[in-house]
Each structure stands twice: as C-alpha cells, then as structure tokens.
Design a protein around this motif. Sequence first.
Motif, PDB file in Angstrom:
ATOM      1  N   VAL A   1     -18.024  46.619  33.109  1.00  0.00           N
ATOM      2  CA  VAL A   1     -19.781  46.564  32.691  1.00  0.00           C
ATOM      3  C   VAL A   1     -20.227  45.995  34.143  1.00  0.00           C
ATOM      4  O   VAL A   1     -19.053  44.258  34.363  1.00  0.00           O
ATOM      5  CB  VAL A   1     -20.203  46.538  31.713  1.00  0.00           C
ATOM      6  N   LYS A   2     -21.041  45.667  34.473  1.00  0.00           N
ATOM      7  CA  LYS A   2     -21.962  45.205  35.504  1.00  0.00           C
ATOM      8  C   LYS A   2     -22.214  43.616  34.359  1.00  0.00           C
ATOM      9  O   LYS A   2     -21.940  42.784  35.514  1.00  0.00           O
ATOM     10  CB  LYS A   2     -23.232  45.678  35.790  1.00  0.00           C
TER      11      LYS A   2
ATOM     12  N   ALA B   1     -23.358  37.491  22.711  1.00  0.00           N
ATOM     13  CA  ALA B   1     -21.270  37.973  22.220  1.00  0.00           C
ATOM     14  C   ALA B   1     -21.112  39.490  22.984  1.00  0.00           C
ATOM     15  O   ALA B   1     -22.683  40.044  22.514  1.00  0.00           O
ATOM     16  CB  ALA B   1     -21.248  37.408  20.962  1.00  0.00           C
ATOM     17  N   PRO B   2     -20.999  40.024  22.818  1.00  0.00           N
ATOM     18  CA  PRO B   2     -20.365  41.925  22.785  1.00  0.00           C
ATOM     19  C   PRO B   2     -20.902  42.284  21.527  1.00  0.00           C
ATOM     20  O   PRO B   2     -21.883  42.852  21.857  1.00  0.00           O
ATOM     21  CB  PRO B   2     -19.134  42.158  23.176  1.00  0.00           C
TER      22      PRO B   2
ATOM     23  N   ALA C   1     -15.635  56.046  16.372  1.00  0.00           N
ATOM     24  CA  ALA C   1     -15.605  54.611  16.639  1.00  0.00           C
ATOM     25  C   ALA C   1     -14.933  54.260  18.115  1.00  0.00           C
ATOM     26  O   ALA C   1     -15.321  55.025  18.812  1.00  0.00           O
ATOM     27  CB  ALA C   1     -14.079  54.453  15.872  1.00  0.00           C
ATOM     28  N   TRP C   2     -15.210  53.072  18.609  1.00  0.00           N
ATOM     29  CA  TRP C   2     -14.945  52.760  19.909  1.00  0.00           C
ATOM     30  C   TRP C   2     -13.691  51.438  19.399  1.00  0.00           C
ATOM     31  O   TRP C   2     -13.362  50.448  17.863  1.00  0.00           O
ATOM     32  CB  TRP C   2     -16.151  51.233  20.156  1.00  0.00           C
TER      33      TRP C   2
ATOM     34  N   ALA D   1     -16.757  47.275  24.155  1.00  0.00           N
ATOM     35  CA  ALA D   1     -17.643  46.574  24.978  1.00  0.00           C
ATOM     36  C   ALA D   1     -16.613  45.451  24.644  1.00  0.00           C
ATOM     37  O   ALA D   1     -17.145  45.383  23.586  1.00  0.00           O
ATOM     38  CB  ALA D   1     -19.343  46.598  24.717  1.00  0.00           C
ATOM     39  N   PHE D   2     -15.856  44.958  25.302  1.00  0.00           N
ATOM     40  CA  PHE D   2     -15.645  43.707  25.665  1.00  0.00           C
ATOM     41  C   PHE D   2     -15.328  42.841  26.144  1.00  0.00           C
ATOM     42  O   PHE D   2     -15.492  42.950  27.466  1.00  0.00           O
ATOM     43  CB  PHE D   2     -13.728  44.309  25.661  1.00  0.00           C
ATOM     44  N   ASP D   3     -15.494  41.366  25.579  1.00  0.00           N
ATOM     45  CA  ASP D   3     -14.986  40.354  26.891  1.00  0.00           C
ATOM     46  C   ASP D   3     -13.834  39.556  26.257  1.00  0.00           C
ATOM     47  O   ASP D   3     -14.040  39.582  24.789  1.00  0.00           O
ATOM     48  CB  ASP D   3     -16.202  39.407  26.454  1.00  0.00           C
TER      49      ASP D   3
END
Length: 435
Positions: free
Chosen positions: A136-137, A200-201, A80-81, A119-121
């Motif tokens: 992340v870049k 979106a992520p 999982a993430w 990986a989140f915004d």
Amino acid sequence: MTTNNVKPAEGKLGVMVVGLGAVTSTFMTGVLMARKGLAKPVGSMTQYDKIRVGRGADKKYLKYDEIVPIAKLDDIVFGAWDVYPANAYESAINAEVLKEKDINPVRDELEAIKPLKAAFDHNYAKRLDGDNVKQVKDRWDMTEQIREDIRNFKKENGLDRVVVLWAASTEVYVPVDEKVHGTLAALEAAMKADDKEHIAPSMCYAYAALSEGAPFIMGAPNTTVDIPAMWELSEKTGMPIAGKDFKTGQTLVKSGFAPIIGTRCLGLSGWFSTNILGNRDGLVLDEPANFRTKEVSKLSTLESILVPEEQPDLYTDYYHKVRINYYPPRNDNKEGWDNIDIFGWMGYPMQIKINFLCRDSILAAPLCLDLVLLSDLAARAGRHGIQRFLSFFLKSPMHDYTKGEVPVNHLFQQYVMLKNAIREMGGYEADEEID
C-alpha cells in the motif's frame, strides 16, 4: 399480531473475517458442520436461547428467529483476510483446537476459503511475520484496497449483504486523540496524510466496511470503532457497529460473578486475575504494548459493577489487577485464575478462588456467530451507530464517553438489553427494566 419493520433476511450473507486463526477457523468449521447436521452450535444464543414476549395470558417463550428474521446458517458465505496464506482447513488443523475427525467432513469447503492479502502494519503486531500482505502507498490506499476486496467478494459470490468481523490479533494500544479521532473529516485527512501513529490498520478495515454498507464488529480490544469519527461514519452510512473484545473466559466469569458480591452487599478488598494461554493471541499479547490494549479492556469490567460512589463502605479501595502470560504448552486451552478477597459482617475477611480451564476458541466461536447474525439483523432493522444491546457478548462495551456515559458491564443487565432489543425489533414491547 405484532408488526416489525425489519427487512427479511433474503439472499446470501457474506461473513468477511479479519484474521483466519484459531477462533475464525473454529467458527467456520462449526457453522459448516452444523449445516450438515454433524455438530451442534452449542453456546450460541441465536440458535438456542428463548425470550419471553408478551405478559399474562399472551406470554410466550420464543426462539430469536421466531421473533425476528435472522439469517439462516445455510445462507452464510465465508471470506477472510490474513497475513498467513494458509486456507481455512490448514488453519483449523494448525490451530489444534478441533480434532481432525471434526474438521475433515467439511474439508473441501474449508479449503476453498483462502485468505485475501491482509492490510497489515508490522509495528502494530510485532510478533506476527506473515507475508500475505498488501502493498500500500498509505492508509487511504490501504482502505481503498479493502473496499475493493469487499466489493469483489460480494460480486463473485452473489451476496445480498456482508458483515465484517475483526477476529485478528490485538493491536498496539492507540490512545484516543481528539484532533485525529474526533471527527470523520479529521480521520480521513489523517488517513490521506498516512498518519501511521494514529491510524491503525483495523481502522482502515472498519472504515472500508462501513463505507461499503457492511456492519463492523470489533472482536479485539483495539481502539478502532471506539472513536467519535467512526460513530459519525456509521451514522452517515446507516450501518451498525459493535465492540469491543469477545467476552469469552475470565471476563465472562467476572461480569457474572461480581453481581453476586454486589447483590449480597459484601465488600471487596481486591480481585487478582491471571491467565495463561499459548495460541497466536497469547504470543501477540506477550508484547507489552499489545498487552496494554487488552489490560485496559479487561480492567474496565469491574469498576462499573461494584461502584465506589454507590457503596463507599464496600467498594472504596479495592485493588484490581489483571495479568496474561504466554505459555505455549497450553495452546488454545487457556486457564484463568481469579483470587477474590472479600469481606463480610463486621469487616471479617473471606476469599473466593475461581479456576476456569476454558477453551478460548470454543467459547469465542458462538459469539462470532451471534454477533454476525445480530449485526446483520440490526442493519436490516435500520439500526446504526453503537449497538449497545450487543454488550452481552463483549468485554469492553462501546459507549459515548464524550457525554460521560458509563458502559453496562453487569452480565444480567446486558442480557436485559439484548432481550429488549430483540423484542423491540420483533414488534413486541421492550418490557424489562434495568434496575
């Protein structure tokens, strides 16, 4: 004797889930308990349903794994993430869906499932503030890091295949933009240009999964794989995609009950649906921009079942409203109320009230299992692109809207599509028609 061209389900199947919340921890616990013979996977079609194959003297009713090679529960390895670092055991305890006595027998296995950095915004889910997040870049780098996670997970666990399932929160609504989402080349360019507004992520997860040869399932109402660019990628990589949004409570009722009204040729004046729930999903949906994504998904169900053009006397002007209210005391035990105003002979009005006190994760867990196993099956059968036969499990079924295709939302028609696909993959005739 039938013949099928489906590759056997050999080796281990990795199930990598985005989001380790109530739904996922309930899903994982149930599978691990079922493997030990300590619980029953109730609600799972792949484990219980029987399909008729053949006609007349050749007629038989067989379970899915007697028709097609489906991966066994023993062969599943979970990963999982999540934005929160809690392992699957802690998550299951925190979610308060299952009793501790039903989690503890598999505690060791659950504790071993530690979420990778997500990986989140934050702009896509403002109510979440976890710090187990990738640095992340840009969106392209985000995608590359997810790809590396999938490769590492596969290698470290000696897996034969991987399926990626989104069971995380609903993102802010992303309208389809032809210039960005229309082609794979445009999507890739937008990722490299770090176009945060249109990428979106979840799109990074889907892109990464498909690029790594893993089917991708969208369990939320996000736009993610509902764009031509992703369809192009899934064709290119030969991988199946399915979505969107698990059909658990109220929409399940709607897709099963609306056909009653339509079949009896009764009229509809209005359908008002409201929900209360208090889990993390409810918290995120309390944000208007995130609710908009869910509203679009839930509103689409009725309009393709009770069609004004087909029955103008009955369905021309009905009013359809959907509401979701965050109500913490209920936690995962959500409640759906439907008030349906219908009319009958000579236009006389009547009402139907449905009150479904359901448990969100208890209904979603078997869907997760079925979608994972059937997506893996589809991949081994060489099926790629949109998997319409999985519409049965989903609230807002994927369809090619660029060609004016109307999605099938009618539960019993969806069931026919599911059965026909299983028959076909099993080398039998797909012998039921959707009327």
